[in-house]
Design a protein around this motif. Structure first.
Motif: not given
Length: 202
Positions: A79-83, A87-88, A179-181, A191-192
């Protein structure tokens, strides 16, 4: 476009609680400005813009940096939003903030830039460094660095440390175990909507 250096409470009044930007809370519950109390129905674009601004101000990014992160998130699987949120959150300055070594993300960025933080035993002064699984984050072995961090640890910005960070407070060393959940992200954001905002621009 340079990084925002204006009044932080003005931003939190407009966008809501931003735990990474400031620990202060606004006394006035309505947005700033002459028409702050006049509630208007927001358009779809305004809602998406607001979510994007939350992300940008909370993590202290320029518009160009955030756009680059969105492009990078699109190239990865999932999912682009979760990725994008991962990254942040896996930036070095944010990780230092989440460990409680600094009260806010701007303070954590300053801590990194001034050479107080080490990665795998080496001093690293790049706040945007992407922390990876297996990295060991520590405090530089100097009295000034340790004293500064120990003072900050008494009043951390956020009390809960995410599960992917194994932090030893006595040694001031943290091991990154993964990696953070999504559930550990402190910022209240959709985030969407951020991805939708950039879908027309990027």
């Amino acid at each position: 476009m340079s990084r925002y250096r204006g009044p932080r409470l003005r931003v939190t009044r407009r966008l809501g609680d931003l735990p990474g930007l400031t620990r202060k809370s606004a006394r006035k519950a309505y947005p700033p400005g002459q028409h702050g109390q006049a509630r208007k129905k927001k358009s779809e674009y305004a809602l998406r813009l607001e979510e994007k601004q939350k992300l940008r101000y909370n993590y202290g990014l320029t518009e160009r940096q955030l756009r680059n992160y969105v492009q990078k998130a699109r190239r990865k699987t999932g999912s682009t939003g979760q990725v994008l949120l991962q990254l942040m959150e896996m930036r070095l300055d944010n990780t230092v903030f989440r460990l409680g070594l600094a009260p806010t993300i701007p303070a954590a960025r300053q801590l990194v830039n001034h050479g107080h933080i080490t990665i795998n035993g080496k001093v690293l002064d790049i706040a945007s460094y992407q922390v990876r699984t297996g990295d060991e984050i520590g405090v530089r072995d100097r009295d000034a660095s340790r004293k500064l961090v120990e003072e900050n640890l008494q009043y951390p910005g956020l009390s809960n440390i995410p599960a992917h960070l194994d932090f030893n407070k006595n040694k001031l060393v943290c091991k990154v175990t993964g990696v953070i959940d999504r559930e550990w992200v402190a910022l209240q954001i959709n985030e969407l909507m951020v991805v939708e905002y950039y879908s027309r621009l990027v």
